[in-house]
Scaffold this motif. Structure first.
Motif, PDB file in Angstrom:
ATOM      1  N   THR A 132       0.823  -1.210   0.000  1.00  0.00           N
ATOM      2  CA  THR A 132       0.000   0.000   0.000  1.00  0.00           C
ATOM      3  C   THR A 132       0.852   1.253   0.000  1.00  0.00           C
ATOM      4  OG1 THR A 132      -1.756  -1.156   1.182  1.00  0.00           O
ATOM      5  CG2 THR A 132      -1.809   1.245   1.226  1.00  0.00           C
ATOM      6  N   ARG A 133       1.961   1.265   0.730  1.00  0.00           N
ATOM      7  CA  ARG A 133       2.762   2.485   0.824  1.00  0.00           C
ATOM      8  C   ARG A 133       3.347   2.881  -0.525  1.00  0.00           C
ATOM      9  NH1 ARG A 133       8.462   1.656   2.172  1.00  0.00           N
ATOM     10  NH2 ARG A 133       8.999  -0.564   2.225  1.00  0.00           N
ATOM     11  N   TYR A 134       3.582   1.895  -1.402  1.00  0.00           N
ATOM     12  CA  TYR A 134       4.066   2.230  -2.733  1.00  0.00           C
ATOM     13  C   TYR A 134       2.938   2.771  -3.599  1.00  0.00           C
ATOM     14  CZ  TYR A 134       8.044  -0.557  -1.199  1.00  0.00           C
ATOM     15  OH  TYR A 134       9.111  -1.058  -0.495  1.00  0.00           O
ATOM     16  N   ARG A 135       1.713   2.264  -3.391  1.00  0.00           N
ATOM     17  CA  ARG A 135       0.576   2.739  -4.170  1.00  0.00           C
ATOM     18  C   ARG A 135       0.206   4.175  -3.813  1.00  0.00           C
ATOM     19  NH1 ARG A 135      -3.606  -2.435  -4.379  1.00  0.00           N
ATOM     20  NH2 ARG A 135      -2.037  -4.055  -4.086  1.00  0.00           N
ATOM     21  N   LEU A 136       0.615   4.612  -2.607  1.00  0.00           N
ATOM     22  CA  LEU A 136       0.315   5.975  -2.169  1.00  0.00           C
ATOM     23  C   LEU A 136       1.457   6.939  -2.447  1.00  0.00           C
ATOM     24  CD1 LEU A 136      -1.368   5.181   1.280  1.00  0.00           C
ATOM     25  CD2 LEU A 136      -2.478   5.661  -0.911  1.00  0.00           C
ATOM     26  N   ASP A 137       2.520   6.467  -3.067  1.00  0.00           N
ATOM     27  CA  ASP A 137       3.654   7.335  -3.401  1.00  0.00           C
ATOM     28  C   ASP A 137       3.199   8.424  -4.368  1.00  0.00           C
ATOM     29  OD1 ASP A 137       6.188   8.141  -5.016  1.00  0.00           O
ATOM     30  OD2 ASP A 137       7.005   6.958  -3.365  1.00  0.00           O
ATOM     31  N   TYR A 144       6.894  10.212 -13.275  1.00  0.00           N
ATOM     32  CA  TYR A 144       8.006   9.840 -12.401  1.00  0.00           C
ATOM     33  C   TYR A 144       7.908   8.387 -11.940  1.00  0.00           C
ATOM     34  CZ  TYR A 144       8.367  14.902 -12.365  1.00  0.00           C
ATOM     35  OH  TYR A 144       8.462  16.218 -12.756  1.00  0.00           O
ATOM     36  N   THR A 145       7.039   7.607 -12.572  1.00  0.00           N
ATOM     37  CA  THR A 145       6.873   6.205 -12.172  1.00  0.00           C
ATOM     38  C   THR A 145       8.174   5.423 -12.301  1.00  0.00           C
ATOM     39  OG1 THR A 145       4.545   6.235 -12.837  1.00  0.00           O
ATOM     40  CG2 THR A 145       5.599   4.086 -12.654  1.00  0.00           C
ATOM     41  N   ASP A 183      13.974   3.407  -7.466  1.00  0.00           N
ATOM     42  CA  ASP A 183      14.189   3.428  -6.023  1.00  0.00           C
ATOM     43  C   ASP A 183      13.853   2.087  -5.386  1.00  0.00           C
ATOM     44  OD1 ASP A 183      15.019   6.025  -6.212  1.00  0.00           O
ATOM     45  OD2 ASP A 183      13.147   6.909  -5.460  1.00  0.00           O
ATOM     46  N   LEU A 184      12.946   1.341  -6.002  1.00  0.00           N
ATOM     47  CA  LEU A 184      12.590   0.013  -5.513  1.00  0.00           C
ATOM     48  C   LEU A 184      13.559  -1.058  -6.016  1.00  0.00           C
ATOM     49  CD1 LEU A 184       8.703   0.142  -5.970  1.00  0.00           C
ATOM     50  CD2 LEU A 184      10.015   0.428  -3.864  1.00  0.00           C
ATOM     51  N   TYR A 235      23.633   2.493 -13.276  1.00  0.00           N
ATOM     52  CA  TYR A 235      23.668   3.904 -13.629  1.00  0.00           C
ATOM     53  C   TYR A 235      22.854   4.681 -12.604  1.00  0.00           C
ATOM     54  CZ  TYR A 235      24.938   2.082 -18.280  1.00  0.00           C
ATOM     55  OH  TYR A 235      25.531   1.430 -19.328  1.00  0.00           O
ATOM     56  N   ASP A 236      23.181   5.970 -12.436  1.00  0.00           N
ATOM     57  CA  ASP A 236      22.250   6.815 -11.688  1.00  0.00           C
ATOM     58  C   ASP A 236      20.997   6.976 -12.539  1.00  0.00           C
ATOM     59  OD1 ASP A 236      22.365   9.644 -13.176  1.00  0.00           O
ATOM     60  OD2 ASP A 236      24.409   8.842 -13.063  1.00  0.00           O
TER      61      ASP A 236
END
Length: 334
Positions: free
Chosen positions: A268-273, A281-282, A288-289, A296-297
């Motif tokens: 859920t915390r990822y769905r609320l990002d 920005y997906t 990040d996950l 690469y950066d």
């Protein structure tokens, strides 16, 4: 005594009118963007709804006013939650035929894979085909992000790759009727059904790179074989269910990005990002996950993942290979 009267005065003077106005706007918009037919009924219901909320302002007694407003709100939500989506409308051509998927052992039978040939975005030749896919040969999942204006909003979808070179792209979209033009605002209400467009890459990605000339990026997700299969099977289940259990699209809750996370069983915390709402920005969320190439950066990976096409290119039978060969980095050498 003055202190006790202040809340009642505030309720009558500010709070109640503000809440009434906000809900009147929402309810009127919901009716305006609804699928009520015929059109005079839809427009008439919208006008009556707005008028009734305005007339409540003439009621002087706060208790009576609140009671009447509560009744109107209740009636609205009864209608709203009994307003059912449908698969039987006069659909725009690109959404006219639903795909279906049936699993038999390790073999997936996919029906009505879309493979349109485009001259322009609106001038195309429809074509569909059926194909079988072996779960044992599922070798990759690619994340596609397509931008048509700025960097904040993008259309996001997945493409499933197999070790025989085939790819099956699945895009979660609004299923639009012929008579309605696309509207971002309409997506907040019961205006569009939700659909999983299941297509050949030369259709689903090609129309964006070669016809619309959008900025399109392709990232290969780093997933275990078990996770890849689970995501693919979740997609197939939803594709099949939508044939008999249509759903409403919702810009906030049931859109292209939230549905991907739902099918991936994301927490859920990822769905609320915030990057779920600002879908441009997906890919950075996926980075990040640690679902993307982290050698690469992210800024470099983003730049290197853009699909580059020749000036007058058109999608052909070798399109899937061509777009991957065009990437400045080779996905196989991550």
């Amino acid at each position: 005594m003055t202190e006790h009267k202040m809340p009642a005065r505030s309720l009558k003077k500010w709070i109640l009118p503000t809440l009434t106005g906000l809900f009147a706007i929402y309810a009127s918009a919901a009716l305006y963007y609804s699928t009520l037919e015929p059109e005079p009924l839809r427009l008439g219901a919208t006008a009556i709804c707005a008028l009734l909320f305005i007339l409540t302002g003439l009621i002087r007694k706060t208790i009576q006013r609140c009671a009447i407003l509560l009744g109107m709100v209740t009636c609205f939500f009864i209608w709203f939650y009994t307003d059912q989506p449908s698969n039987t409308r006069d659909w725009a051509g690109e959404y006219a035929v639903l795909a279906d998927a049936v699993q038999e052992g390790r073999i997936i039978h996919v029906h009505n894979i879309r493979n349109f040939s485009y001259k322009t975005e609106s001038d195309y030749t429809p074509h569909y085909y059926n194909a079988d896919f072996n779960l044992d040969h599922l070798s990759s999942i690619d994340l596609i992000t397509s931008y048509w204006s700025g960097d904040s909003i993008a259309h996001v979808f997945l493409s499933f790759g197999f070790d025989d070179g085939r790819h099956l792209a699945v895009s979660i979209e609004t299923r639009r009727q012929k008579k309605f033009a696309y509207s971002t605002i309409a997506g907040f209400f019961h205006h569009y059904e939700l659909t999983y467009v299941t297509a050949d890459e030369r259709d689903l990605i090609g129309v964006r790179t070669d016809i619309r000339k959008e900025r399109v990026y392709l990232y290969q997700l780093e997933l275990s074989p078990q996770t890849r299969e689970a995501v693919f099977k979740n997609y197939l289940t939803e594709i099949h269910q939508l044939n008999t259990q249509p759903r409403w699209y919702n810009t906030l809750l049931d859109n292209c990005t939230t549905e991907i996370l739902a099918r991936a069983n994301a927490r859920t915390r990822y769905r609320l990002d915030w990057r779920v709402l600002l879908s441009g920005y997906t890919a950075s969320l996926a980075y990040d996950l640690e679902l993307l190439n982290t050698h690469y950066d992210f800024a470099t990976l983003h730049r290197l993942s853009r699909i580059i096409r020749p000036e007058n290119a058109t999608p052909d039978e070798n399109y899937s290979n061509e777009i991957r060969e065009s990437l400045p980095i080779t996905l196989a050498n991550k």
